[in-house]
Design an enzyme around this catalytic site. Structure first.
Site, PDB file in Angstrom:
ATOM      1  N   TYR A   1      19.276  -1.721  22.740  1.00  0.00           N
ATOM      2  CA  TYR A   1      20.536  -2.534  22.102  1.00  0.00           C
ATOM      3  C   TYR A   1      20.831  -1.811  20.864  1.00  0.00           C
ATOM      4  O   TYR A   1      20.184  -0.835  20.634  1.00  0.00           O
ATOM      5  CB  TYR A   1      19.960  -3.767  21.598  1.00  0.00           C
ATOM      6  CG  TYR A   1      18.809  -3.956  21.068  1.00  0.00           C
ATOM      7  CD1 TYR A   1      18.953  -3.669  19.362  1.00  0.00           C
ATOM      8  CD2 TYR A   1      17.428  -4.022  21.351  1.00  0.00           C
ATOM      9  CE1 TYR A   1      17.622  -3.849  18.636  1.00  0.00           C
ATOM     10  CE2 TYR A   1      16.508  -4.142  20.818  1.00  0.00           C
ATOM     11  CZ  TYR A   1      16.375  -4.010  19.368  1.00  0.00           C
ATOM     12  OH  TYR A   1      15.236  -4.163  18.589  1.00  0.00           O
TER      13      TYR A   1
ATOM     14  N   GLN B   1       0.900  -1.290   0.176  1.00  0.00           N
ATOM     15  CA  GLN B   1       0.052   0.082   0.079  1.00  0.00           C
ATOM     16  C   GLN B   1       0.875   1.063  -0.090  1.00  0.00           C
ATOM     17  O   GLN B   1       0.286   2.282  -0.491  1.00  0.00           O
ATOM     18  CB  GLN B   1      -1.019  -0.136   1.193  1.00  0.00           C
ATOM     19  CG  GLN B   1      -0.424   0.094   2.429  1.00  0.00           C
ATOM     20  CD  GLN B   1      -1.230   0.206   3.833  1.00  0.00           C
ATOM     21  OE1 GLN B   1      -2.521   0.002   3.554  1.00  0.00           O
ATOM     22  NE2 GLN B   1      -0.884   0.214   4.757  1.00  0.00           N
TER      23      GLN B   1
HETATM   24  C1  LIG Z   1       7.807  -1.656  19.809  1.00  0.00           C
HETATM   25  C2  LIG Z   1       8.274  -2.916  18.954  1.00  0.00           C
HETATM   26  C3  LIG Z   1       9.359  -3.831  19.140  1.00  0.00           C
HETATM   27  C4  LIG Z   1       9.343  -5.007  18.299  1.00  0.00           C
HETATM   28  N1  LIG Z   1      10.728  -5.779  18.146  1.00  0.00           N
HETATM   29  C5  LIG Z   1      10.806  -7.039  17.676  1.00  0.00           C
HETATM   30  C6  LIG Z   1      12.149  -7.661  17.655  1.00  0.00           C
HETATM   31  O1  LIG Z   1      13.027  -7.231  18.391  1.00  0.00           O
HETATM   32  N2  LIG Z   1      12.179  -8.825  17.049  1.00  0.00           N
HETATM   33  C7  LIG Z   1      11.089  -9.308  16.355  1.00  0.00           C
HETATM   34  O2  LIG Z   1      11.097 -10.329  15.763  1.00  0.00           O
HETATM   35  N3  LIG Z   1       9.935  -8.761  16.240  1.00  0.00           N
HETATM   36  C8  LIG Z   1       9.764  -7.488  16.888  1.00  0.00           C
HETATM   37  N4  LIG Z   1       8.455  -6.940  16.805  1.00  0.00           N
HETATM   38  C9  LIG Z   1       7.553  -7.470  15.977  1.00  0.00           C
HETATM   39  C10 LIG Z   1       7.539  -7.029  14.417  1.00  0.00           C
HETATM   40  O3  LIG Z   1       7.626  -5.718  14.341  1.00  0.00           O
HETATM   41  C11 LIG Z   1       6.252  -7.400  13.987  1.00  0.00           C
HETATM   42  O4  LIG Z   1       6.044  -8.884  14.090  1.00  0.00           O
HETATM   43  C12 LIG Z   1       6.507  -7.681  12.357  1.00  0.00           C
HETATM   44  O5  LIG Z   1       6.858  -6.585  11.494  1.00  0.00           O
HETATM   45  C13 LIG Z   1       5.529  -8.379  11.606  1.00  0.00           C
HETATM   46  O6  LIG Z   1       5.780  -8.547  10.116  1.00  0.00           O
HETATM   47  P1  LIG Z   1       4.886  -8.471   9.227  1.00  0.00           P
HETATM   48  O7  LIG Z   1       5.329  -8.717   7.714  1.00  0.00           O
HETATM   49  O8  LIG Z   1       3.773  -9.614   9.250  1.00  0.00           O
HETATM   50  O9  LIG Z   1       3.943  -7.096   9.107  1.00  0.00           O
HETATM   51  P2  LIG Z   1       4.462  -5.871   8.906  1.00  0.00           P
HETATM   52  O10 LIG Z   1       5.966  -5.571   9.082  1.00  0.00           O
HETATM   53  O11 LIG Z   1       3.418  -4.939   9.796  1.00  0.00           O
HETATM   54  O12 LIG Z   1       4.243  -5.603   7.299  1.00  0.00           O
HETATM   55  C14 LIG Z   1       3.080  -5.288   6.885  1.00  0.00           C
HETATM   56  C15 LIG Z   1       3.150  -4.574   5.410  1.00  0.00           C
HETATM   57  O13 LIG Z   1       1.752  -4.717   4.792  1.00  0.00           O
HETATM   58  C16 LIG Z   1       1.458  -3.654   4.247  1.00  0.00           C
HETATM   59  N5  LIG Z   1       0.208  -3.388   4.249  1.00  0.00           N
HETATM   60  C17 LIG Z   1      -0.783  -3.143   5.070  1.00  0.00           C
HETATM   61  N6  LIG Z   1      -2.035  -3.285   4.717  1.00  0.00           N
HETATM   62  C18 LIG Z   1      -1.953  -3.402   3.408  1.00  0.00           C
HETATM   63  C19 LIG Z   1      -3.057  -3.698   2.392  1.00  0.00           C
HETATM   64  N7  LIG Z   1      -4.543  -3.287   2.816  1.00  0.00           N
HETATM   65  N8  LIG Z   1      -2.743  -3.467   1.103  1.00  0.00           N
HETATM   66  C20 LIG Z   1      -1.138  -3.756   0.787  1.00  0.00           C
HETATM   67  N9  LIG Z   1      -0.135  -3.621   1.687  1.00  0.00           N
HETATM   68  C21 LIG Z   1      -0.484  -3.386   2.972  1.00  0.00           C
HETATM   69  C22 LIG Z   1       2.106  -2.460   5.307  1.00  0.00           C
HETATM   70  O14 LIG Z   1       2.351  -1.048   4.825  1.00  0.00           O
HETATM   71  C23 LIG Z   1       3.475  -3.329   5.648  1.00  0.00           C
HETATM   72  O15 LIG Z   1       4.514  -3.035   4.618  1.00  0.00           O
HETATM   73  C24 LIG Z   1       8.239  -5.681  17.498  1.00  0.00           C
HETATM   74  C25 LIG Z   1       7.072  -4.977  17.390  1.00  0.00           C
HETATM   75  C26 LIG Z   1       7.011  -3.747  18.391  1.00  0.00           C
HETATM   76  C27 LIG Z   1       5.543  -2.995  18.260  1.00  0.00           C
END
Ligand SMILES: Cc1cc2nc3c(=O)[nH]c(=O)nc-3n(C[C@H](O)[C@H](O)[C@H](O)COP(=O)(O)OP(=O)(O)OC[C@H]3O[C@@H](n4cnc5c(N)ncnc54)[C@H](O)[C@@H]3O)c2cc1C
Length: 404
Positions: free
Chosen positions: A216, A34
């Site tokens: 870190y 998106q």
């Molecule tokens: C404060 C904090 C610290 C964290 N630290 C860690 C850590 O140290 N280690 C670890 O493993 N995890 C950590 N996490 C968790 C980690 O950030 C998430 O679990 C991870 O980003 C999930 O990846 P994902 O690809 O599933 O989702 P996301 O990274 O959220 O990616 C989703 C993507 O989909 C896109 N998107 C959303 N809706 C749509 C749509 N309708 N159409 C097209 N695109 C769309 C978004 O723009 C985004 O690019 C942390 C989280 C937080 C809040």
């Protein structure tokens, strides 16, 4: 355009890992993101050995080495005295024990590595400014609808669109998150602003009554990543981009050790994120449409495993799609392989709240007893060994087809 590709909604960590894993098997993928440009928020990410194992298997060892900071270990500190206990050894010990390192990275650096690897194999694989809003499926494939009305045909759709997943909503209806009563402060601090004693090569987890702090280094030690979690009921926006102020963050950690005050004062913009809890989902694939990462098992960041689980998911998904000719069977196998592990991680992350924020940590003697008991090497091994030692690249062979 023909419908032979696997469609992926979301070019986050999980979506790009899945895309790369599929491309390496010769599968054509189309990723719809998106955002109008690729990029990530300024924040750190810890990737434990179970995650780096997968990334090495995907050919990213060198690229990861270039962006990673590898701490010698992790330690626990008491919120107001600063007393320190070892949590676990990392560095060479992680490599010796699990075969793979535990690294800290800047999210934007890591995201760029994944995106470059996907684009190297197919420069047109990622479409930007493409918001996915709906999906329909039939026996032959799926039809993804983008905001603006364009439709795209594919063999399967993987919703890797994060915690607010539109694909999850399309499959299972509206989300029902519960506010945990905690919010997280996030900030980056240039290392040159910190006093010498805070430059030690260790990841640190401060624990205190009603809050904890993790910090870190990332970007080869140039920036300190700070995450401060506080129990407070007045901030319920789950966002990577909502900014707060240094004063508000300092107020949340009033009475905490001077090292914490120094760190917070040196953050330019602290960001705030409300921590929402969601129950594990029993199922997340329906026919030719499935979910991965935060779209199906979002978790509190208290085991630092959300992104690592999305990485493991991406690898296993590609292996299942290769092993099964039938897409629905592949997605069912993927879900079956991943359900127990991701559920345990969601529940384990939530359970760490009680540990990290215990009222027992308020007074010195009770706190010393509490830490000695709960951070005893045996308790630490119970909480982390099953996570770090897991090999997601060993996929169980498909079950033989049932004879009717
Ligand atoms: C404060 C904090 C610290 C964290 N630290 C860690 C850590 O140290 N280690 C670890 O493993 N995890 C950590 N996490 C968790 C980690 O950030 C998430 O679990 C991870 O980003 C999930 O990846 P994902 O690809 O599933 O989702 P996301 O990274 O959220 O990616 C989703 C993507 O989909 C896109 N998107 C959303 N809706 C749509 C749509 N309708 N159409 C097209 N695109 C769309 C978004 O723009 C985004 O690019 C942390 C989280 C937080 C809040």
């Amino acid at each position: 355009m023909g419908g032979d590709a696997i469609l992926i909604a979301g070019a986050g960590i999980g979506g790009l890992t899945a895309a790369l894993a599929l491309q390496r098997k010769g599968v054509r993928v189309r990723v719809f993101e998106q955002a109008p440009a690729l990029g990530e928020v300024g924040a750190g990410l810890q990737i434990s050995a179970n995650g780096t194992r997968v990334l090495h298997a995907l050919g990213l060892e060198r690229a990861l080495e270039e962006i990673a900071w590898m701490p010698a270990g992790k330690e626990v500190r008491l919120w107001y005295t600063g007393e320190t206990w070892p949590l676990f050894d990392l560095g060479l010990v992680s490599v010796e024990r699990y075969g793979f390192p535990y690294v800290m990275v800047h999210r934007a650096d890591f995201h760029a590595v994944l995106a470059a690897a996907v684009r190297e194999r197919d420069p047109d694989a990622i479409s930007l400014g493409a918001r996915c809003i709906g999906v329909a499926q039939d026996e032959a494939g799926v039809t993804l609808t983008l905001a603006g009305g364009e439709t795209v045909r594919g063999k399967a759709l993987i919703g890797a669109d994060g915690v607010h997943s539109a694909i999850r909503a399309a499959l299972f209806g509206p989300d029902k998150p519960k506010f945990t009563g905690c919010m997280a402060w996030r900030g980056l601090i240039p290392a040159e602003r910190l006093p010498r004693h805070l430059l030690r090569p260790a990841g640190t987890n401060w624990v205190g009554p009603g809050g904890h702090i993790v910090h870190y280094f990332v970007r080869g030690g140039a920036l300190l990543n700070f995450v401060g979690v506080r129990e407070r009921a007045d901030w319920t926006v789950e966002s990577w981009t909502a900014a707060g102020t240094v004063e508000e963050c300092l107020a949340d950690f009033k009475g905490w050790h001077d090292d914490i005050q120094t760190m917070i004062r040196n953050i330019d913009t602290p960001y705030k994120w409300a921590l929402m809890g969601r129950d594990p989902m029993p199922r997340w694939c329906v026919g030719r449409v499935g979910l991965l990462g935060d779209a199906c098992h979002p978790m509190l960041p208290f085991l630092a495993q959300g992104a690592v689980m999305a990485i493991e998911d991406g690898y296993v998904l590609a292996a299942c799609l290769e092993a099964h000719r039938d897409v629905p069977a592949a997605l069912r196998a993927f879900e079956d392989i991943r359900r127990e592990r991701t559920t345990r991680t969601v529940l384990g992350s939530a359970a760490n709240t009680r540990l990290f924020h215990s009222p027992m940590l308020a007074g010195r003697e009770a706190a010393q007893r509490f830490v000695a008991e709960n951070w005893h090497p045996d308790r630490i091994a119970e909480r982390y060994e099953w996570l770090f030692s897991h090999d997601a690249t060993r996929i169980p062979p498909p079950a033989p087809a049932r004879v009717h």
